[in-house]
Design a protein around this motif. Structure first.
Motif: not given
Ligand SMILES: C[S@@+](CC[C@H](N)C(=O)[O-])C[C@H]1O[C@@H](n2cnc3c(N)ncnc32)[C@H](O)[C@@H]1O
Length: 177
Positions: A114-121
């Motif tokens: 996952l990308s950083d943003a997707d990781r947060r979501a």
């Protein structure tokens, strides 16, 4: 929402034989199976070998993956084995929509793609579907793995930062995929 490119990349991978698709559960999960209790969610389950391992132990199991082929394959394997397990095609970032809560969540190779943003979501979504007393068992590539092809290398402090709110990191252990 995960980007379509990532989904297409995995779709393409499943047109062949992906390196992670062993046809058996990953040993590190087998070794700690007794800790993975109760109702289990396998996030990014692929063709379901880890999920089916817990289903065969008599546990109620749900596996989700955003690519259709591995979900169909996981359902086929469950039928062949004669075990009950639920496999759903869905985006892990939208897990909250399941409106269910699990005692144990396993992640074998999803977090590290996952990308950083997707990781947060994703972590927010996991918080919705994991019981307060629940546990997450996550296996990812580490920064001890030499740089090269394959998923992102994850440092311990990235794991701790990703799960800083609402989670307690009990342990981080080196193992082999
Ligand atoms: C490295 S594979 C591991 C598959 C499986 N856990 C295993 O051990 O064989 C990562 C899996 O995550 C799935 N995946 C990646 N991003 C996802 C997302 N946003 N939502 C759901 N599944 C995702 C991919 O389709 C792929 O099956």
């Amino acid at each position: 929402m995960s980007d379509n490119l990532s989904q297409m990349r995995f779709q393409t991978a499943y047109e062949g034989k992906p390196s992670w698709d062993l046809g058996r559960p990953q040993k590190p999960f087998v070794e700690i199976a007794d800790q993975i209790a109760g109702v289990v969610l396998d996030a990014g389950c692929g063709t379901g070998d880890n999920a089916l391992f817990f289903a065969r132990r008599g546990q109620s199991v749900v596996g989700i993956d955003f690519v259709e082929f591995p979900i169909m394959e996981a359902r086929r394997k469950a039928e062949e084995l004669g075990v009950a397990a639920e496999f759903l095609q869905m985006d892990a970032l939208k897990l909250a929509r399941l409106d269910r809560q699990f005692d144990s969540v396993i992640d074998c190779g999803l977090f590290h793609v996952l990308s950083d943003a997707d990781r947060r979501a994703y972590v927010t979504a996991l918080t919705h579907v994991t019981k307060l007393s629940g546990k997450l068992f996550l296996m990812c590539f580490s920064d001890q793995e030499p740089v090269g092809p394959g998923p992102r290398r994850i440092r311990q402090d990235e794991i701790r930062a990703a799960f800083a709110e609402g989670w307690t990191v009990e342990s981080i252990t080196a193992t082999h995929l």
